[in-house]
Every structure is written in structure tokens, then in C-alpha cells.
Scaffold this active site. Structure first.
Site, PDB file in Angstrom:
ATOM      1  N   LEU A  73     -17.967 -24.050  26.658  1.00  0.00           N
ATOM      2  CA  LEU A  73     -19.394 -23.793  26.801  1.00  0.00           C
ATOM      3  C   LEU A  73     -19.860 -22.971  25.615  1.00  0.00           C
ATOM      4  O   LEU A  73     -19.109 -22.147  25.090  1.00  0.00           O
ATOM      5  CB  LEU A  73     -19.684 -23.015  28.098  1.00  0.00           C
ATOM      6  CG  LEU A  73     -19.390 -23.696  29.434  1.00  0.00           C
ATOM      7  CD1 LEU A  73     -19.754 -22.761  30.579  1.00  0.00           C
ATOM      8  CD2 LEU A  73     -20.131 -25.013  29.562  1.00  0.00           C
ATOM      9  N   ASP A  74     -21.106 -23.190  25.183  1.00  0.00           N
ATOM     10  CA  ASP A  74     -21.680 -22.340  24.144  1.00  0.00           C
ATOM     11  C   ASP A  74     -21.658 -20.893  24.604  1.00  0.00           C
ATOM     12  O   ASP A  74     -21.630 -20.596  25.807  1.00  0.00           O
ATOM     13  CB  ASP A  74     -23.147 -22.738  23.877  1.00  0.00           C
ATOM     14  CG  ASP A  74     -23.273 -24.145  23.331  1.00  0.00           C
ATOM     15  OD1 ASP A  74     -22.273 -24.676  22.831  1.00  0.00           O
ATOM     16  OD2 ASP A  74     -24.385 -24.702  23.432  1.00  0.00           O
ATOM     17  N   LYS A  75     -21.706 -19.994  23.646  1.00  0.00           N
ATOM     18  CA  LYS A  75     -21.721 -18.566  23.970  1.00  0.00           C
ATOM     19  C   LYS A  75     -22.858 -18.227  24.938  1.00  0.00           C
ATOM     20  O   LYS A  75     -22.684 -17.470  25.890  1.00  0.00           O
ATOM     21  CB  LYS A  75     -21.859 -17.747  22.686  1.00  0.00           C
ATOM     22  CG  LYS A  75     -21.952 -16.251  22.899  1.00  0.00           C
ATOM     23  CD  LYS A  75     -22.204 -15.529  21.583  1.00  0.00           C
ATOM     24  CE  LYS A  75     -22.500 -14.053  21.815  1.00  0.00           C
ATOM     25  NZ  LYS A  75     -22.835 -13.341  20.556  1.00  0.00           N
TER      26      LYS A  75
END
Length: 326
Positions: free
Chosen positions: A138-140
């Protein structure tokens, strides 16, 4: 530490190798690696060859990980990090609810404040110095379900489930603008290919036609890849909409790019939202995206597992804007 997979043989007669391939989902390479480990493959507790025959009532144990396979290079996480919210754990996998703002893996300035550091620290505290491998990222900024495999065999099987659609994630997003609310099981599909943005190394871009100027500058590094996103609108206002999304492909920033290409960038998305300030919309200090649910099969028992990550505060606050059920 060594990690074993133990299976009871039921309604089967054949060789150890065939059983491990058909009933445990192991590849020839994984079985070969186990053969060369000390006590790598056991039949009823005794070392055996993969050509030996087995039958119902036998017990087969396979060493999936050795003591040398660990993430001991990862530094301890800082004391102030939010504790892990574990959604599910067994001997092969662990799933957690990732908070927004926490990277999955170390990179750049994020040396120890990542989910991977926390997972290793947690497993070490239990005497399990494992090498956990994330199955997807997942993106940050994105919160929600992240799944880690505790051994290579489990990771390989779960990656195959991602490819064949057995492993599915469902995302919740708040998008700018009005997307008409859907009824029942109605859904929509976005099929724009995605490629790196030649003007911004941090961004991706959707190619909405074959006449995009970018197509004249394609290289090996930024060649476009097909991408498919499905969505269903749960709730709609003139200024923002709540949508559920699921992916057929897993491209970088796929949901954020596709929603922007649709003309409905996610609320709070500073990279793709063009600093849009939608009136009468909830405030998000990050891209409004949450990996809400996950469904997959346990790699070896084939038990179907359903997970749901609790809503972070910014999504939970949406209920104050309107009366609806997630």
C-alpha cells in the site's frame, strides 16, 4: 528458526513429491530446496525421500524456512510508533491494519519507522525471527489491510492467488464530485492503461487514448501497462462521493490515477488532486483511500479467510456528514 508445514494424509495414495505438489501447493523448486535442508522432509517423523509412497494416515512435515532466513537486518522500530493492529495470524501468514503515514518497507529516509520493522520486531519478541514478505503493498498514505507471508512457499502461493483473482482486496475511497449512487450490485469499470509520467518522476498517468503525446516517448522504463479498476458508488452528494473499488491489476497508484482520469480525484490527494478544494466536502489530510477488506485462501489448508480493517478516524468521521451504512 526453522518453520515446518505438517499435513495429515487423507484419501491419498502416491509419492511424497506428488502429494506436496497437489495437496500443499509447493513447486518443484520449493520441494527441492526442502530436500537439502537437515530433516527437510519427514514422513511420520522420519527423514524420507520424495519418491517414497505414502497413504492415508501418514503425516508429512516439510521445512519451509531455515534459521538463516530472517529479517534480522531490520532495525528496531522507534518507541513512538502506533502498536500493530493484527487482523489475523497463523503459522504461515500475518495480516495487519496499516495506519496512514506508515510505509510498508524501508526506503530513503524511512529506515526503521515501517510496517516491516514492526512485523520483524513483533515476531522476534515471540522467538520467531522470521523473514516476512509482504503480499502486495500500500502507498504510504493509504491505510488498511496488508498481508505478510512468513515463508517463501506461502508467499509464492499467495502471489499466484493475486494473479488468478482468488486473493481480492476491496478499497473504500472518498472522491471529489458527484458519482451517482449505484443500486444493488451495479458496478462500473475503468480500463485506462497506466504509465510513468515523463514530467514528474513521482507520478503515474492514465492514457485515455492512443493519441496521448506520451505515447511518442515510450521507453522500457515508462512503457504503459493495462490496468483495470471496478467501482460501486455507495453514497453521493453534489460535492463528493463514497465509493468501493476492487482491482483486476495492481499498478502503482492505480486507484488514484484512475479516479483522477475519471475526473473524480480522491479527496486529500495532493499528488493527483491538483490541490482541489471541494466545497462542502470532508477534510482529508491524505489521499482518502482505505484497503477495507481482503479475501483469500490459507496457502496450505485452503481455508477461506475474510478480513475487514476497522475504519481510520477520517473515514469514520464521514458518518457525521450523512446517515449511511458502510
Amino acid at each position: 528458526m526453522k518453520q515446518y508445514l505438517t499435513l495429515e494424509v487423507e484419501n491419498y495414495a502416491g509419492t511424497v513429491e506428488h502429494f506436496l505438489r497437489t495437496h500443499a501447493g509447493l513447486t518443484r523448486r520449493q520441494i527441492s530446496q526442502a530436500k537439502f535442508r537437515e530433516n527437510g522432509i519427514l514422513k511420520n517423523g522420519i527423514h524420507c525421500r520424495v519418491t517414497e509412497h505414502i497413504a492415508s494416515g501418514d503425516t508429512i512435515s516439510v521445512c519451509l524456512a531455515e534459521d538463516t532466513e530472517s529479517s534480522s537486518h531490520l532495525a528496531a522500530p522507534p518507541a513512538g510508533m502506533r502498536p500493530l493492529e493484527i487482523l489475523y495470524e497463523d503459522s504461515d501468514i500475518i495480516a495487519v491494519n496499516k495506519p496512514s503515514g506508515v510505509p510498508v518497507h524501508p526506503s530513503g529516509i524511512h529506515f526503521n519507522d515501517t510496517l516491516a520493522n514492526q512485523i520483524f520486531s513483533y515476531s522476534s519478541s515471540k522467538g520467531e525471527a522470521l523473514c516476512c514478505r509482504s503480499v502486495g503493498r500500500l502507498d504510504k498514505e493509504t491505510s488498511g489491510v496488508v498481508l505478510f507471508a512468513k515463508n517463501r512457499a506461502a508467499a509464492s502461493i499467495l502471489q499466484k492467488q493475486k494473479i488468478d483473482g482468488t486473493f481480492r482486496k476491496q478499497y473504500l475511497a472518498a472522491a471529489s464530485g458527484c458519482l451517482p449512487a449505484d443500486k444493488g450490485k451495479d458496478q462500473h469499470t475503468i480500463k485506462f492503461p497506466i504509465a510513468a509520467d515523463p514530467c514528474n518522476p513521482l507520478k503515474m498517468m492514465a492514457l485515455k487514448s492512443s493519441f496521448e503525446p506520451f505515447s511518442l516517448h515510450t521507453t522500457r522504463e515508462n512503457i504503459s501497462k493495462y490496468a483495470i479498476t471496478h467501482y460501486h458508488t455507495l453514497y453521493s452528494t453534489p460535492d463528493w462521493s463514497l465509493v468501493v473499488l476492487w482491482l483486476e491489476t495492481g499498478r502503482t497508484h492505480q486507484i488514484r490515477v484512475h479516479m483522477d482520469a475519471l475526473g473524480h480525484p480522491l479527496l486529500g490527494d495532493s499528488l493527483y488532486g491538483h490541490n482541489l478544494k471541494a466545497p462542502n466536502s470532508p477534510h482529508f489530510s491524505r489521499a482518502a483511500l482505505h484497503a477495507w477488506k481482503a479475501e483469500f485462501l490459507q496457502p496450505f489448508t485452503r481455508q477461506r479467510i475474510f478480513l475487514q480493517a476497522s475504519l481510520p478516524d477520517d473515514f469514520a468521521a464521514l458518518k457525521s456528514f450523512a446517515d449511511f451504512e458502510f
